[in-house]
Write an enzyme that holds these catalytic residues in place. Structure first.
Site, PDB file in Angstrom:
ATOM      1  N   GLU A   1      -6.635  -7.722  -0.757  1.00  0.00           N
ATOM      2  CA  GLU A   1      -6.968  -7.740   0.678  1.00  0.00           C
ATOM      3  C   GLU A   1      -8.437  -7.388   0.858  1.00  0.00           C
ATOM      4  O   GLU A   1      -8.959  -6.507   0.169  1.00  0.00           O
ATOM      5  CB  GLU A   1      -6.179  -6.664   1.436  1.00  0.00           C
ATOM      6  CG  GLU A   1      -4.752  -6.966   1.726  1.00  0.00           C
ATOM      7  CD  GLU A   1      -4.139  -5.861   2.592  1.00  0.00           C
ATOM      8  OE1 GLU A   1      -4.864  -5.181   3.345  1.00  0.00           O
ATOM      9  OE2 GLU A   1      -2.918  -5.674   2.493  1.00  0.00           O
TER      10      GLU A   1
ATOM     11  N   GLU B   1       0.818  -1.214   0.000  1.00  0.00           N
ATOM     12  CA  GLU B   1       0.000   0.000   0.000  1.00  0.00           C
ATOM     13  C   GLU B   1       0.857   1.273   0.000  1.00  0.00           C
ATOM     14  O   GLU B   1       0.801   2.076   0.938  1.00  0.00           O
ATOM     15  CB  GLU B   1      -0.961  -0.012   1.194  1.00  0.00           C
ATOM     16  CG  GLU B   1      -1.983  -1.126   1.109  1.00  0.00           C
ATOM     17  CD  GLU B   1      -3.091  -1.027   2.156  1.00  0.00           C
ATOM     18  OE1 GLU B   1      -2.871  -0.413   3.211  1.00  0.00           O
ATOM     19  OE2 GLU B   1      -4.179  -1.575   1.916  1.00  0.00           O
TER      20      GLU B   1
HETATM   21  C1  GAL Z   1      -4.387  -2.760   4.958  1.00  0.00           C
HETATM   22  C2  GAL Z   1      -2.974  -3.247   5.166  1.00  0.00           C
HETATM   23  C3  GAL Z   1      -2.929  -4.539   5.935  1.00  0.00           C
HETATM   24  C4  GAL Z   1      -3.840  -4.468   7.128  1.00  0.00           C
HETATM   25  C5  GAL Z   1      -5.233  -4.129   6.679  1.00  0.00           C
HETATM   26  C6  GAL Z   1      -6.240  -4.075   7.798  1.00  0.00           C
HETATM   27  O1  GAL Z   1      -4.404  -1.394   4.746  1.00  0.00           O
HETATM   28  O2  GAL Z   1      -2.313  -3.414   3.937  1.00  0.00           O
HETATM   29  O3  GAL Z   1      -1.595  -4.780   6.331  1.00  0.00           O
HETATM   30  O4  GAL Z   1      -3.365  -3.501   8.017  1.00  0.00           O
HETATM   31  O5  GAL Z   1      -5.222  -2.879   6.070  1.00  0.00           O
HETATM   32  O6  GAL Z   1      -7.508  -3.677   7.366  1.00  0.00           O
END
Ligand code: GAL
Ligand code: ZN
Length: 690
Positions: A308, A155
């Site tokens: 994710e 990110e």
């Molecule tokens: C994203 C991040 C992850 C985790 C996730 C939680 O922004 O890449 O590592 O923190 O959020 O929602």
């Protein structure tokens, strides 16, 4: 051409898995993990995103044994790995030995280590250390049979205002403008006595006594995005030297302002996106669809990957609602319908410690005997059954324009109103389209490598910045027979945040057949908008309704006036108009009509009908999407819905419109298209034509 993603999905089918952080667990847990992963149908995990301090506990001192073991274990279990370079979170030793590697905020505060993302993107110490760890990993694991994809950083989005970043900013400006004089002209520094005499005087837009120069701010945004792209490219080049074949990517964050993903896309072998729709928002399904359309737009209309998402709750909102397995399944299958070829999560196993200990995971802290994990297993099995969707093209005929330049510029200070949020406008227009059952691609206006002529309708709800080249592309699109809908406060500024001279929108007014002389924020409560005679034929109904926030003092220069303001400061002025330009038509919507009762839906419906774009929706909260010859019907509501699929069929691709029966991919049952399709609450039914 086989894309980076197809290289994985050809072999693995729909990708399923998530971030895996074995460094937080004992080896005994790893063994349990791989068994549970296999049982859940996991075929890809992202390893090492935050492993830097565990891999390199002291500078140059490496500890790879544990990762060797983890990769072998995963490979032995048939689970592929997306191996990360862990550069999003440098170990404390870096900040301790090189305090200048820590980021500085606009007010001069230096941020400490002890969290993550603590680096200055310009820091030589950081860049050298990041290159070194990437080099070690790539040299060691290129060719490891488990490693099928590389994941650089995480990110990307860091911003820093330190002196070293100031130097880099000056280098960037030097190559953009060549001379201080050219920069002074570009930034209009005669305003408020800001003329620079020497490069050394130029700074990032740090905290200052009053408003900062908007051109400087806009360039700093571009520079920040380019600087991070540089870091990503460095990582990718290192990996590529050792492993020329496997795709390299990083995870984007949908509508995140920190980087302009359109300038990154050529360097991403896979378009990967993270998304965390808020279960508390009634608009979550529509807004999630919009993010999916952005990802697909970035992928040039092709497949992309959800890198994710949360299995249930996140832990970073103030109040974190959970998601039922049914709702999670609906979100995942919605993404699949929109061109996503997999479902990855943050994260596989819920952490017991650290800031994210309450963030849900595929395997909750309560263990496998949980509704969340049972849902995950069922989803894994279903994804295997949906392999046929992989790579399928999403049927869509409409483009929604959105670019970062315009977003950045339209959210600067000292505008006519701070209440017209461009992203909210985009979402509001898209929510109406979503309710009408129209699938769109989100594409940028500020790039010449996106072809518009394949779309039957192009909508520009919030195109504040429009330079001459972009205007010429839109002109050619409409003149060639395209249909354009142009929203309020559009075409106001150029790419430097300077206003266009003349009646607005100066570069496009000949296409729209209207022009405005003043931007007019509307009093609270808005102004009424009254349909004109010509609006009757266009199907505007009784409305449109109410204009809120901002309108424009517009006159017709040849357009048909469809609606005018009925009262308020703009009484009698043009609110909605339509103009023939060449072989096409352009619609002008001069005010924010998106509030309840505003009438935006009527205008969009009329424009869709005029462009011959069928609308697939008829039940609120139910979405129907065609991916290839497969119809995905999603009930986002918590009530059962009998869905008449005739409208969805008519909105489908050519080959399916005459189908009389469809086959349920899950049960194999035939479904007669004249009978209503029963959809349980949050259910998704996938039906194949033929
Ligand atoms: C994203 C991040 C992850 C985790 C996730 C939680 O922004 O890449 O590592 O923190 O959020 O929602
Ligand atoms: Zn810096």
């Amino acid at each position: 051409m086989t894309t980076g993603l197809a290289r994985l999905t050809d072999e693995l089918g729909m990708l399923y898995g998530g971030d895996y952080n074995p460094e937080q667990w004992d080896p005994a847990v790893w063994r349990e993990d791989v068994v549970l992963m296999q049982e859940a149908g996991v075929n890809l995990v992202t390893v090492g995103v935050f492993s830097w301090s565990h891999l390199e506990p002291r500078p140059g001192e490496y500890r790879f044994g544990w990762l060797d073991e983890v990769l072998d274990l995963l490979h032995g279990a048939g689970i592929a790995v997306d191996l990360a370079t862990p550069v999003a979170s440098p170990p404390p030793w870096l900040g301790h030995r090189h305090p200048e590697s820590l980021p500085t905020t606009a007010d001069g505060t230096v941020l400490s280590y002890g969290s993550r993302n603590q680096f200055c993107p310009s820091s030589d110490a950081y860049r050298a250390a990041a290159a070194a760890i990437a080099e070690q990993l790539a040299a060691r694991y290129a060719g490891h049979p488990a490693v099928r994809m590389w994941h650089a950083g995480n990110e990307y989005g860091q911003v820093c205002f330190c002196d070293r970043c100031a130097e880099r900013f000056r280098d960037w400006l030097r190559s953009r403008y060549g001379s201080v004089d050219a920069l002074n002209a570009a930034w209009a520094t005669t305003v408020w006595s800001q003329e620079y005499g020497d490069w050394a005087e130029i700074l990032p837009p740090r905290v200052a006594p009053y408003h900062r120069n908007p051109s400087q701010e806009l360039d700093f945004r571009r520079f920040g995005s380019d600087l991070l792209l540089d870091l990503y490219r460095e990582q990718r080049a290192i990996v590529r030297r050792h492993d020329p074949d496997r795709p390299v990517t990083t995870n984007l964050m949908g509508f995140f302002g920190g980087i302009d993903p359109h300038t990154w896309r050529a360097d991403l072998d896979v378009v990967a996106d993270d998304a965390y729709p808020d279960p508390a928002s009634p608009d979550a399904p529509a807004d999630a669809a919009l993010v999916n359309h952005l990802a697909r737009g970035l992928a040039g209309g092709g497949s992309w990957l959800r890198m994710e998402q949360a299995a249930s709750a996140v832990s970073w909102r103030e109040h974190n609602l959970t998601k039922s397995p049914a709702r999670l399944r609906a979100e995942v299958l919605q993404a699949l319908a929109h061109g996503c070829d997999g479902a990855l999560f943050f994260q596989w196993r819920q952490a017991r410690s650290g800031p994210e200990r309450f963030h849900s995971a595929m395997l909750p802290v309560a263990g496998a005997d949980t509704a969340v994990h049972r849902g995950i297993r069922a989803l894994g099995a279903e994804l295997r059954a949906l392999r046929g969707l992989v790579g399928g093209p999403v049927h869509r005929r409409v483009a929604l324009l959105w670019d970062w330049t315009s977003w950045w510029a339209a959210t600067q200070v000292a505008l006519p109103t701070a209440r017209l949020d461009p992203l909210a406008t985009l979402q509001a227009w898209h929510r109406e389209l979503w309710r009408l059952g129209v699938v769109v691609d989100v594409v940028p206006a500020d790039r010449d490598d996106v072809a518009l002529d394949g779309y039957d309708l192009v909508l520009a709800p919030a195109q504040y910045v429009l330079d001459e080249a972009a205007a010429a592309r839109l002109d050619a699109y409409v003149a060639g027979g395209g249909r354009l809908v142009w929203g309020p406060f559009g075409g106001v500024a150029d790419g430097l945040s300077h206003l266009h001279a003349g009646r607005s929108p100066a570069p496009l007014r000949h296409v729209l057949g209207v022009s405005a002389e003043e931007w007019v924020p509307l009093p609270d409560g808005g102004s009424t908008v009254v349909r004109a005679e010509e609006g009757v034929d266009e199907g505007l109904g009784e409305g449109p309704g109410t204009a809120a926030t901002l309108g424009e003092r517009t006159r017709s220069d040849g357009a048909d006036v469809l609606a005018t303001y009925g009262d308020g400061p703009l009484a009698g002025c043009v609110a909605v108009a339509r103009h023939a330009h060449g072989a096409g038509r352009a619609w002008y919507v001069g005010a924010d009509l998106s509030t309840p009762g505003g009438g935006l839906a009527a205008v969009l419906r009329a424009a869709l009908d005029g462009a011959g774009v069928p609308r697939g929706g008829q039940v609120p909260g139910v979405e129907t999407v065609w991916r290839g010859g497969t119809l995905v019907a999603i009930n986002h509501t918590d009530r059962p819905v009998p869905l008449a699929i005739g409208a969805a069929l008519r909105a489908g691709p050519a080959g399916v419109r005459d189908a009389t029966a469809l086959t349920d991919v899950r049960s194999g049952a035939r479904h007669d298209v004249s009978a209503p399709l029963p959809l349980a609450p949050h259910d998704v039914v996938v039906l194949a034509a033929g």
